[in-house]
Design a protein around this motif. Structure first.
Motif, short mmCIF file in Angstrom:
data_model
loop_
_atom_site.label_atom_id
_atom_site.label_comp_id
_atom_site.label_asym_id
_atom_site.label_seq_id
_atom_site.Cartn_x
_atom_site.Cartn_y
_atom_site.Cartn_z
N THR A 51 31.22 47.99 40.75
CA THR A 51 30.28 48.39 41.77
C THR A 51 30.16 49.75 41.58
O THR A 51 30.87 50.34 40.87
N ALA A 52 29.00 50.40 42.01
CA ALA A 52 28.69 51.94 41.84
C ALA A 52 27.89 52.31 43.03
O ALA A 52 27.26 51.40 43.58
N GLU A 86 35.15 50.12 37.88
CA GLU A 86 35.18 48.62 37.24
C GLU A 86 36.66 48.43 37.13
O GLU A 86 37.46 49.12 37.16
N GLN A 87 36.83 47.18 36.86
CA GLN A 87 38.08 46.36 36.65
C GLN A 87 38.98 46.88 37.74
O GLN A 87 40.16 47.11 37.16
N VAL A 88 38.70 46.69 39.05
CA VAL A 88 39.79 47.13 39.96
C VAL A 88 40.72 45.87 40.22
O VAL A 88 39.98 44.67 40.38
N ARG A 89 41.83 46.11 40.26
CA ARG A 89 42.80 45.10 40.43
C ARG A 89 43.52 45.36 41.65
O ARG A 89 44.12 46.54 41.47
N VAL A 90 43.67 44.54 42.62
CA VAL A 90 44.60 44.81 43.84
C VAL A 90 45.63 43.66 43.70
O VAL A 90 45.55 42.40 43.68
N VAL A 91 47.02 44.14 43.40
CA VAL A 91 48.17 43.28 43.47
C VAL A 91 49.16 43.74 44.52
O VAL A 91 49.48 44.70 44.69
N ARG A 92 49.48 42.28 45.19
CA ARG A 92 50.32 42.70 46.63
C ARG A 92 51.79 42.06 46.05
O ARG A 92 51.75 41.02 45.63
N ASP A 93 52.80 42.74 46.25
CA ASP A 93 54.06 42.50 45.90
C ASP A 93 54.81 42.61 47.22
O ASP A 93 55.41 43.66 47.31
N GLY A 94 55.01 41.67 48.20
CA GLY A 94 55.65 41.72 49.48
C GLY A 94 54.98 42.68 50.32
O GLY A 94 53.82 42.69 50.61
N ILE A 141 33.37 51.04 47.34
CA ILE A 141 33.52 49.78 47.26
C ILE A 141 34.16 49.25 48.78
O ILE A 141 35.14 50.02 49.37
N ALA A 142 33.88 47.96 49.15
CA ALA A 142 34.47 47.49 50.19
C ALA A 142 34.83 46.05 49.99
O ALA A 142 34.33 45.23 49.15
N SER A 143 36.04 45.93 50.40
CA SER A 143 36.49 44.51 50.42
C SER A 143 37.78 44.14 51.35
O SER A 143 38.62 44.94 51.44
N THR A 144 37.76 43.15 51.61
CA THR A 144 38.75 42.47 52.71
C THR A 144 40.09 42.24 51.99
O THR A 144 41.19 42.25 52.73
N THR A 145 40.02 42.23 50.71
CA THR A 145 41.47 42.21 49.82
C THR A 145 42.23 43.35 49.92
O THR A 145 43.26 43.30 49.73
N LEU A 146 41.69 44.52 50.38
CA LEU A 146 42.38 45.80 50.58
C LEU A 146 43.15 45.85 51.90
O LEU A 146 42.52 46.05 52.96
N PRO A 147 44.50 45.47 51.89
CA PRO A 147 45.15 45.61 53.14
C PRO A 147 45.37 47.17 53.70
O PRO A 147 45.22 48.33 52.62
N ALA A 148 45.68 47.26 54.92
CA ALA A 148 45.94 48.51 55.36
C ALA A 148 47.17 49.19 55.02
O ALA A 148 48.22 48.52 54.97
N PRO A 149 47.00 50.52 54.44
CA PRO A 149 48.20 51.14 54.24
C PRO A 149 49.10 51.42 55.34
O PRO A 149 48.56 51.72 56.49
#
Length: 468
Positions: free
Chosen positions: A381-382, A389-397, A420-428
């Protein structure tokens, strides 16, 4: 004087001079200016108008002496040019064959240099033997006349040379003055042209920037022949400052098929920002074993774990740690009981066990949440200033890793803007996490990423981790 016979015709294709059938006896030895030969040649020769040329006859008499006759008059028709050659005594002085050709010339503006010339092929006619007496007296008279003509010519030549010398001096003086004026004018013109060129370049750059800001980025995919196969730089004769040029990548991947370029009009150069070359050194199995065994000496640090490394690590990890789901016998408890000191305060009570608040299923669910794992790739997105681009969200525990490629098109100086907006991003756990890169400063929050600042034309592959 007029020749009653048909003319000698010069054929335009072969250039042969044709003798008319009614020419009769053309000359007898010692004839003097009594027989005109009418000669006709084509007016047009391959687009050249011979009617504008001076005409003459080159000849060689029976004695082998050469001469020239210059035509004083000519008649120019629609298709032909006609003139008369009156035979002089020099032509007919001796019986025998006379060879001749027709020549048409056009002089340059100086009146001396021949600019164009047309020649016929050589023709021939016979001078018949005659009878001439008292040649010595005639010769002497002719010599007196020749010497008079020579003297008149010498006097005229001397006067002409004097006049030419005066004219040359005036011309040199005028030319010198004109050259000085031309040099001064050229210097002024060069200075003005330099200023005009600089102003035009500035105006063009400003206009290109205004046009780009008003229209947004255009996209153009370069075809073979429109980029250098070695450097991948575009070869566009008139590049547009508001266009993003996509060149097929030398090493394409599924998510990076092109290398992006823009034309920097102010610097007159190409800027690449769409491809990053990485040099990766894999960690060896021995290095990984040293880390697991605690014998690592601290060397290196930039190596990464590849598939070969994981193949050597996983068996050792399985041997070191228990699986997520496993069983213990009561004999594994060394003291034989689980005392209240080994449990958190009020964590497990008999009442909770009795009413089902603490159960094996709930303990298993809680454990799984603590080691949960997800891996999601977000769409490219832009916004008006940046592209991600190529944004990857990895959750490890309880840890989230966010990585991608950030490109700054225009520097944003008015605060953070959403990228960018996505529900995949959890709250810090801290509420917000900041990641600073040369391409911009990222603010990662629950459900969105915002961006601020950065250097225009810069791309940077970022990676950040935070607790949740």
């Amino acid at each position: 004087m007029e020749d009653n016979c048909r003319p000698f015709l010069v054929d335009p294709a072969s250039r042969v001079i044709g003798t008319p059938s009614d020419a009769g006896t053309i000359a007898v030895a010692s004839d003097e200016m009594v027989r005109p030969l009418r000669i006709a040649l084509p007016r047009w020769y391959h687009g050249t108008d011979l009617g504008e040329f001076a005409l003459r006859v080159n000849y060689r008499n029976a004695e082998g002496e050469e001469g020239m006759y210059l035509a004083a008059e000519k008649v120019v028709g629609d298709d032909s040019v006609t003139f008369e050659w009156i035979l002089s005594r020099h032509v007919t002085q001796t019986a025998g064959p006379v060879r001749f050709s027709v020549c048409a010339v056009r002089h340059a503006e100086d009146g001396l240099t021949i600019a164009q010339e047309f020649n016929s092929r050589v023709a021939e006619f016979e001078v018949i033997e005659g009878l001439e007496v008292d040649e010595d007296a005639e010769l002497e008279a002719r010599l007196d006349w020749v010497w008079k003509v020579v003297a008149d010519c010498e006097a005229a030549t001397a006067g002409a040379h004097e006049a030419v010398g005066m004219i040359d001096a005036k011309l040199e003086e005028a030319c010198a003055a004109a050259e000085e004026e031309i040099a001064a004018a050229e210097e002024e013109r060069a200075i003005a042209e330099l200023g005009r060129a600089e102003a035009e370049a500035l105006r063009a750059a400003q206009f290109a920037d205004m046009e780009q800001r008003s229209r947004g980025w255009l996209r153009y995919i370069c075809q073979p022949g429109e980029f250098d196969p070695d450097t991948r730089q575009p070869i566009i004769s008139e590049p547009h400052a508001g266009t993003m040029y996509f060149v097929p990548s030398a090493i394409p991947t599924e998510q990076s098929m092109y290398q992006e370029w823009i034309w920097v009009s102010g610097d007159e150069r190409w800027e690449s920002f769409g491809e990053v070359e990485l040099s990766i050194t894999p960690a060896s199995p021995d290095q990984l074993a040293a880390v697991l065994d605690g014998t690592d000496g601290g060397e290196g640090g930039g190596e990464v774990v590849n598939l070969t490394g994981w193949r050597s690590v996983v068996p050792r990890l399985k041997a070191m740690f228990a699986g997520i789901v496993h069983k213990h016998s009561g004999a594994d408890l060394t003291d034989g009981t689980v005392t209240a000191a080994k449990l958190a305060s009020a964590a497990v009570t008999q009442a909770k066990i009795a009413d089902g608040s603490v159960s094996l299923a709930k303990c298993d669910s809680s454990l799984r949440d603590s080691v949960s794992h997800s891996n999601v790739v977000l769409p490219n997105t832009a916004n008006s200033t940046h592209r991600i681009e190529q944004v990857r969200v990895v959750r490890d525990g309880h840890t989230v890793h966010v990585s991608g490629l950030l490109t700054c098109v225009y520097a944003q100086t008015d605060g953070y803007s959403q990228l960018i907006a996505s529900t995949t991003l959890p709250a810090p756990s801290a509420g917000i996490v900041y990641c600073d890169t040369p391409a911009g400063h990222l603010a990662i929050e629950e459900g969105r990423i915002r961006v601020h600042g950065g250097t225009a034309g810069t791309s940077y592959r970022f990676h950040d981790s935070y607790a949740v």
